[in-house]
Design an enzyme around this catalytic site. Structure first.
Site, PDB file in Angstrom:
ATOM      1  N   THR A 160       5.420  -5.218 -22.226  1.00 11.83           N
ATOM      2  CA  THR A 160       5.756  -3.771 -22.547  1.00 11.83           C
ATOM      3  C   THR A 160       5.250  -3.022 -21.563  1.00 11.83           C
ATOM      4  OG1 THR A 160       5.499  -4.406 -24.898  1.00 11.83           O
ATOM      5  CG2 THR A 160       5.280  -1.944 -24.359  1.00 11.83           C
TER       6      THR A 160
ATOM      7  N   GLU B 226       2.832 -10.769 -34.699  1.00  9.06           N
ATOM      8  CA  GLU B 226       1.852 -11.608 -34.795  1.00  9.06           C
ATOM      9  C   GLU B 226       1.875 -11.994 -36.365  1.00  9.06           C
ATOM     10  OE1 GLU B 226      -1.841 -10.871 -32.714  1.00  9.06           O
ATOM     11  OE2 GLU B 226      -0.650 -10.599 -30.956  1.00  9.06           O
TER      12      GLU B 226
ATOM     13  N   ASN C 141       7.456   1.160 -31.513  1.00 11.79           N
ATOM     14  CA  ASN C 141       6.325   0.907 -31.744  1.00 11.79           C
ATOM     15  C   ASN C 141       5.643   2.233 -32.022  1.00 11.79           C
ATOM     16  OD1 ASN C 141       6.074  -1.897 -31.662  1.00 11.79           O
ATOM     17  ND2 ASN C 141       4.525  -2.115 -29.980  1.00 11.79           N
TER      18      ASN C 141
ATOM     19  N   GLY D  35      -4.204   3.322 -44.912  1.00  8.42           N
ATOM     20  CA  GLY D  35      -5.252   2.615 -44.823  1.00  8.42           C
ATOM     21  C   GLY D  35      -6.179   3.253 -43.650  1.00  8.42           C
TER      22      GLY D  35
ATOM     23  N   GLY E  70      -4.184  -1.027 -35.860  1.00  9.16           N
ATOM     24  CA  GLY E  70      -4.686  -1.704 -34.896  1.00  9.16           C
ATOM     25  C   GLY E  70      -3.863  -2.747 -34.038  1.00  9.16           C
TER      26      GLY E  70
ATOM     27  N   CYS F  33      -1.006  -4.224 -29.767  1.00 11.72           N
ATOM     28  CA  CYS F  33       0.086  -3.456 -29.394  1.00 11.72           C
ATOM     29  C   CYS F  33       0.237  -2.225 -29.730  1.00 11.72           C
ATOM     30  CB  CYS F  33       1.428  -4.153 -29.860  1.00 11.72           C
ATOM     31  SG  CYS F  33       1.824  -5.771 -29.230  1.00 11.72           S
TER      32      CYS F  33
ATOM     33  N   LYS G 110      -2.263   0.487 -27.631  1.00 11.91           N
ATOM     34  CA  LYS G 110      -2.021   0.602 -26.511  1.00 11.91           C
ATOM     35  C   LYS G 110      -0.739   1.076 -26.252  1.00 11.91           C
ATOM     36  CE  LYS G 110      -0.148  -3.660 -24.665  1.00 11.91           C
ATOM     37  NZ  LYS G 110       1.099  -3.096 -24.339  1.00 11.91           N
TER      38      LYS G 110
ATOM     39  N   LYS H 111      -5.043  -8.095 -38.646  1.00 13.24           N
ATOM     40  CA  LYS H 111      -4.186  -8.221 -40.080  1.00 13.24           C
ATOM     41  C   LYS H 111      -4.039  -9.591 -40.572  1.00 13.24           C
ATOM     42  CE  LYS H 111       0.201  -8.805 -37.579  1.00 13.24           C
ATOM     43  NZ  LYS H 111       1.855  -8.194 -37.498  1.00 13.24           N
TER      44      LYS H 111
HETATM   45  N1  LIG Z   1       1.207  -9.748 -28.917  1.00 13.35           N
HETATM   46  C1  LIG Z   1       2.092  -9.346 -29.365  1.00 13.35           C
HETATM   47  O1  LIG Z   1       2.250  -9.251 -30.702  1.00 13.35           O
HETATM   48  C2  LIG Z   1       3.356  -8.727 -28.857  1.00 13.35           C
HETATM   49  C3  LIG Z   1       4.230  -8.178 -29.180  1.00 13.35           C
HETATM   50  C4  LIG Z   1       5.387  -7.601 -28.586  1.00 13.35           C
HETATM   51  C5  LIG Z   1       4.933  -7.456 -27.104  1.00 13.35           C
HETATM   52  N2  LIG Z   1       3.984  -7.752 -26.517  1.00 13.35           N
HETATM   53  C6  LIG Z   1       3.662  -7.311 -25.198  1.00 13.35           C
HETATM   54  O2  LIG Z   1       3.908  -8.549 -24.405  1.00 13.35           O
HETATM   55  C7  LIG Z   1       2.882  -8.597 -23.193  1.00 13.35           C
HETATM   56  C8  LIG Z   1       1.995  -9.951 -23.512  1.00 13.35           C
HETATM   57  O3  LIG Z   1       1.167  -9.736 -24.657  1.00 13.35           O
HETATM   58  P1  LIG Z   1       0.447 -11.011 -25.132  1.00 13.35           P
HETATM   59  O4  LIG Z   1      -0.047 -10.427 -26.454  1.00 13.35           O
HETATM   60  O5  LIG Z   1       1.003 -12.305 -25.181  1.00 13.35           O
HETATM   61  O6  LIG Z   1      -0.802 -11.089 -24.005  1.00 13.35           O
HETATM   62  P2  LIG Z   1      -2.163 -11.977 -23.945  1.00 13.35           P
HETATM   63  O7  LIG Z   1      -2.980 -11.312 -23.457  1.00 13.35           O
HETATM   64  O8  LIG Z   1      -1.927 -12.788 -25.255  1.00 13.35           O
HETATM   65  O9  LIG Z   1      -1.201 -13.072 -22.847  1.00 13.35           O
HETATM   66  C9  LIG Z   1      -1.293 -12.830 -21.436  1.00 13.35           C
HETATM   67  C10 LIG Z   1      -1.236 -13.978 -20.679  1.00 13.35           C
HETATM   68  O10 LIG Z   1      -1.058 -13.708 -19.330  1.00 13.35           O
HETATM   69  C11 LIG Z   1      -1.792 -14.684 -18.560  1.00 13.35           C
HETATM   70  N3  LIG Z   1      -1.892 -13.983 -17.088  1.00 13.35           N
HETATM   71  C12 LIG Z   1      -2.286 -12.898 -16.670  1.00 13.35           C
HETATM   72  N4  LIG Z   1      -2.201 -12.710 -15.477  1.00 13.35           N
HETATM   73  C13 LIG Z   1      -1.369 -13.875 -14.988  1.00 13.35           C
HETATM   74  C14 LIG Z   1      -0.887 -14.245 -13.645  1.00 13.35           C
HETATM   75  N5  LIG Z   1      -0.956 -13.656 -12.693  1.00 13.35           N
HETATM   76  N6  LIG Z   1       0.023 -15.439 -13.753  1.00 13.35           N
HETATM   77  C15 LIG Z   1       0.196 -16.095 -14.895  1.00 13.35           C
HETATM   78  N7  LIG Z   1      -0.430 -15.690 -16.082  1.00 13.35           N
HETATM   79  C16 LIG Z   1      -1.196 -14.501 -16.058  1.00 13.35           C
HETATM   80  C17 LIG Z   1      -2.985 -14.594 -19.057  1.00 13.35           C
HETATM   81  O11 LIG Z   1      -3.910 -15.793 -18.830  1.00 13.35           O
HETATM   82  C18 LIG Z   1      -2.761 -14.520 -20.381  1.00 13.35           C
HETATM   83  O12 LIG Z   1      -2.633 -15.959 -21.102  1.00 13.35           O
HETATM   84  C19 LIG Z   1       2.217  -7.608 -23.312  1.00 13.35           C
HETATM   85  O13 LIG Z   1       2.945  -6.535 -22.476  1.00 13.35           O
HETATM   86  C20 LIG Z   1       2.424  -6.981 -24.833  1.00 13.35           C
HETATM   87  O14 LIG Z   1       2.168  -5.480 -24.747  1.00 13.35           O
HETATM   88  C21 LIG Z   1       2.833  -8.277 -27.350  1.00 13.35           C
END
Ligand SMILES: NC(=O)c1ccc[n+]([C@@H]2O[C@H](COP(=O)([O-])OP(=O)(O)OC[C@H]3O[C@@H](n4cnc5c(N)ncnc54)[C@H](O)[C@@H]3O)[C@@H](O)[C@H]2O)c1
Length: 429
Positions: free
Chosen positions: A121, A153, A206, A251, A255, A258, A261, A318
């Protein structure tokens, strides 16, 4: 198709496994060696229903491998997807350090006509920035695109296998064809637009959901002045087809990894472009103050939390996840300790994660009944299945006299708990 997914966090592991299930040759890459070692053994490093089975199935099929080495993963990839974290910087804007670092790392290895997808994102305009970083290193032709992620999630596998829609942001027909073909098995509802629109779609989705939560909390707070019950009000407004009955969660505010931020990033983006009266600045501010505001009310209702033993149910942000990023527990428990309370707590999945983040004085237990043992107050923070059919007679028998039940999720009606001698405090009722 050969696909490399960079960043094997929550989004990365789900995406690699689903794309591999579709028959693609997928490599997942992360710089975290421990994470990759676990994934290679078929171990998902976090709790997500159904993911473990899918990971093992796709690894066995030979379609999915993991590495920490860019020179192994990227060469020959038709599509390189960036899905690393984009946390908020101290000023609220998206911290793009990880995305920039990935851009530098993939650049020397891209093949001609590779499609580079930003799935993280990110604010609109990021693709141009990433293109510049790659172009400074790489003389191959490559195509920038954006495919924002909408999974939730707790239901991530289902969300990714059967998405409401796939949004594809592209600049040319080549990338459009490659990405449409890749996502076609998942849904008929593929929406193609430019990368800026795709990125705005993700933030808008979001921010809208976060606004909906903040909106209903504002109404709930007003209900508390006049005897209205927010749950009845939700039924009333939800029957209006323009409004709908779903996604009303009065509630403690939103939190997770996502919403907080993404609202901060939208607010920071609005400020950056000179929109200083943006709604999102206010939403963020209201949410930041929500827990303290609500707990000041609860504190008044029960007299004081000082010297009380409080049982807290639910530590993750959650249900059905062990993710504790911006979980209510991380604000509520320190607040209770600060008031002089003793805290006993439990969670079906997130105890280890929370332990690392909470003060040592917190007592962890295996069940709700153990947590409630000797407590004055029971607080429901997360509506895990384990906590939605509680036996209040049993709870009353293990708690102190005149117990209080604080239902921050409105999972119980007052008349389900009051007959057992509990004082019931919910949200907006
Ligand atoms: N978690 C969610 O529910 C969700 C849903 C939709 C969108 N997003 C978006 O997706 C993106 C990822 O979210 P997430 O929750 O999976 O993050 P996360 O923190 O769980 O995972 C990110 C991963 O990237 C790795 N990383 C960091 N720098 C790196 C590099 N240079 N090379 C290789 N790997 C590297 C980290 O080690 C980590 O394992 C974010 O932008 C988030 O906003 C997340």
């Amino acid at each position: 198709m050969k696909i490399t997914c960079i960043g094997t966090g929550f989004v990365g592991v789900v995406t690699t496994a689903v794309l591999a299930k579709l028959g693609n040759e997928v490599v997942g890459l992360d710089i975290d060696e421990n994470k990759i070692a676990k994934l290679k053994e078929g171990i998902v490093p976090f709790f997500e229903p159904g993911l473990s089975e899918l990971l093992i199935e796709t690894q066995k099929s030979g379609n999915l491998t993991f590495t920490t080495d860019y020179s192994v993963a990227v060469p020959g990839s038709d599509v390189v997807m960036i899905m690393v974290g984009t946390p908020s910087a101290p000023d609220g804007s998206a911290d793009l350090r990880f995305v920039e670092s990935v851009a530098k790392s993939i650049a020397p290895h891209l093949m001609d006509n590779a499609v580079v997808v930003v799935k993280s994102t990110v604010p609109p305009g990021t693709n141009k920035h990433v293109r510049e970083i790659i172009s400074a290193i790489c003389d191959k032709t490559f195509h920038m695109a954006s495919v924002p992620e909408f999974l939730k999630e707790g239901t991530a596998v289902e969300d990714t296998l059967h998405p409401d829609r796939v949004v594809i942001g592209v600049e040319n027909d080549f990338a459009k064809e490659v990405l449409t073909k890749l996502h076609a098995p998942l849904t008929k509802n593929i929406l193609v637009m430019n990368p800026e629109s795709a990125q705005m779609t993700k933030y808008a989705a979001n921010n809208y959901l976060a606004t909906r939560i903040t909106f209903i909390n504002q109404i709930a707070d007003l209900c508390e002045y006049n005897g209205a019950d927010i749950e009845e009000v939700i039924k009333g407004i939800g029957a209006d087809r323009r409004i709908g009955p779903q996604y009303w969660y009065p509630g403690l505010g939103y939190g997770g990894s996502c919403f907080p931020k993404d609202v901060k990033e939208m607010a920071a983006y609005a400020k950056k472009v000179g929109e200083n009266n943006s709604l999102f600045i206010t939403i963020d501010d209201l949410n930041e103050k929500r827990i303290e505001k609500k707990f000041a009310v609860y504190s008044q209702e029960i007299g004081t939390f000082k010297d009380k033993t409080v049982a807290v149910l639910g530590l993750s942000f959650k249900k059905n996840t062990n993710d504790t990023r911006v979980a209510p527990s991380l604000a509520v428990i320190p607040w209770l300790l600060g008031q002089g309370a003793t805290v006993r707590t439990t969670d079906p999945q997130a105890i280890e994660e929370a332990k690392a983040l909470l003060p040592d004085s917190v007592v962890y237990t295996s069940t709700a009944y153990e947590a409630a043992n000797g407590a004055d107050v029971l607080i429901l923070l997360v509506e895990w299945d384990d906590y939605i059919g509680l036996d209040f007679a049993k709870l009353e028998s293990v708690m102190k006299q005149n117990p209080v039940f604080i239902d921050t999720r409105n999972q119980y009606a007052p008349n389900q708990v009051e007959p057992y001698g509990f004082k019931y405090l919910g949200v907006g009722r």
